[in-house]
Design an enzyme around this catalytic site. Structure first.
Site, mmCIF file in Angstrom:
data_model
loop_
_atom_site.group_PDB
_atom_site.id
_atom_site.type_symbol
_atom_site.label_atom_id
_atom_site.label_comp_id
_atom_site.label_asym_id
_atom_site.label_seq_id
_atom_site.Cartn_x
_atom_site.Cartn_y
_atom_site.Cartn_z
ATOM 1 C CG HIS A 76 -11.972 51.790 49.895
ATOM 2 N ND1 HIS A 76 -11.099 52.769 49.161
ATOM 3 C CD2 HIS A 76 -11.499 50.831 49.296
ATOM 4 C CE1 HIS A 76 -10.600 52.551 48.252
ATOM 5 N NE2 HIS A 76 -10.918 51.198 48.194
ATOM 6 C CE LYS B 239 -10.933 44.232 44.434
ATOM 7 N NZ LYS B 239 -11.709 45.496 44.911
ATOM 8 C CD GLU C 69 -14.473 51.431 46.895
ATOM 9 O OE1 GLU C 69 -13.430 51.372 46.165
ATOM 10 O OE2 GLU C 69 -14.100 50.228 47.459
ATOM 11 C CD GLU D 177 -15.878 46.521 49.632
ATOM 12 O OE1 GLU D 177 -15.007 47.464 49.315
ATOM 13 O OE2 GLU D 177 -15.399 45.657 50.401
ATOM 14 C CG ASP E 247 -15.291 45.187 46.181
ATOM 15 O OD1 ASP E 247 -16.117 45.866 45.597
ATOM 16 O OD2 ASP E 247 -14.145 45.872 46.426
#
Length: 369
Positions: A299, A168, A249, A223, A197
């Site tokens: 996802h 992340k 997602e 992402e 992400d």
């Protein structure tokens, strides 16, 4: 064969670990199950989920207080008839969010039924393109983890044989993201797959700035850099970086995916069958992507997506987050960096229903004949 009973039930399960991304903190996971029984005694089970402590109960209410009645008496093998009937009724109250999650849960149950009725594993019924699927790990890269944790967990991920890892991003100080990416890249080496992400954290301008800072790290994808509604912002970002852009997602229908493809806003699509209207809609998105020479890497919910990814030729990975492990009798096992889809008819997900009973949130009204 006719649908005789439809019942949705809510289960609230604890998360397997503390998880933070750039915008949320997860403490519980709600599973909205729908069980569809036929007049021949065959039962199909579908589900959707919420990672916040509301929404899934409303999904159950929508199914038990209306949608279930819409499909009562229909042949469950006619998935297009069922999908379009429920969609054309609930689109009045929502073309995304709770309404589409409810459609998804019903549709997934229908495909579980169809697979069992055909006595075929789901991945073969849907196309059977691949017999094993590479897996990347997201569970070691949460934003609340220190660099020391990231490094240690990345070492474990490499040792376990995963084909890639994702972390992340979205720290207030851009240099922190750079430092964290560099630390993980050093452990991975120059050639293993690394993704990041942002969970919709940035503006287009900030995403472009950060992407330029990250390009030396040889990222496989960036992402959800921006809010899902910002199609043009994603297109601008994609035009200004060499890092592929992955998203999906937070998109709910094939039409939203179509618009992203048309605008040039995505490189890799990540539909979530529990959120995009079920397996029926997921397959349409995947085949549309194939028509545009694009790949699919869904996802979350690896147990459900494994047979779907194995069914299509333009798939990339499944995403490893073991959130369902505590309520399964036999969690998925990694073999040489891959998962192998189940050969059992149906979804192939071994839910531990006795254990799940302890997490059930009561107060459902089922539709019966």
């Amino acid at each position: 064969m006719r649908i005789e009973r439809v019942c949705a039930k809510l289960h609230r399960i604890p998360v397997h670990r503390e998880m933070h991304d750039a915008i949320r903190h997860f403490s519980k996971m709600d599973l909205a199950f729908v069980h569809i029984q036929t007049d021949e005694g065959l039962v199909g089970t579908g589900f959707t989920y919420s990672i916040i402590p509301f929404g899934a109960g409303e999904v159950c209410s929508l199914i038990n207080n209306g949608m279930g009645q819409l499909i009562h008496g229909l042949d469950p093998r006619n998935h297009e008839e069922i999908w379009n009937r429920v969609w054309r009724q609930v689109d009045w109250v929502g073309r995304g969010g709770i309404a589409v999650l409810a459609v998804a849960a019903i549709d997934i149950a229908i495909w579980d039924l169809k697979s069992k009725a055909a006595n075929l594993p789901l991945y073969k019924l849907l196309g059977g393109a691949r017999k094993k699927i590479p897996v990347y790990n997201t569970d070691g890269g949460w934003l609340n983890h220190s660099i020391e944790q990231l490094v240690e967990e990345t070492k474990q991920i490499v040792a376990a044989g995963f084909r890639g890892t994702k972390i992340k991003v979205g720290k207030e100080d851009p240099s922190e993201d750079v430092e964290r990416i560099a630390a993980v890249r050093e452990v991975l080496g120059p050639n293993r797959t690394l993704m990041v992400d942002a969970n919709e954290r940035f503006t287009a301008a900030e995403a472009i700035r950060r992407a330029h800072m990250w390009e030396p790290a040889n990222l496989f994808w960036f992402e959800e850099p921006l809010p899902a509604e910002d199609t043009l912002g994603h297109a601008a970002l994609k035009a200004h970086t060499s890092i592929p852009i992955a998203l999906g997602e937070s998109l709910f229908t094939r039409f939203q995916f179509r618009d992203y493809i048309a605008a040039g806003g995505a490189s890799i699509l990540q539909p979530d069958a529990c959120r995009c209207g079920g397996i029926t809609e997921w397959l349409k998105i995947a085949h549309m992507a194939d028509c545009h020479n694009m790949q699919i890497s869904p996802h979350f919910v690896m147990e459900l997506h494994l047979p779907l990814v194995a069914a299509i030729p333009n798939s990339l990975f499944v995403e490893y987050i073991p959130s369902l492990d505590p309520v399964l009798t036999a969690p998925l096992k990694l073999a040489d960096g891959h998962f192998v889809p189940s050969e059992e008819p149906g979804l192939g997900i071994p839910f531990d229903w006795e254990h799940l009973t302890a997490f059930e949130v009561k107060d459902e009204i089922c539709v019966r004949g």
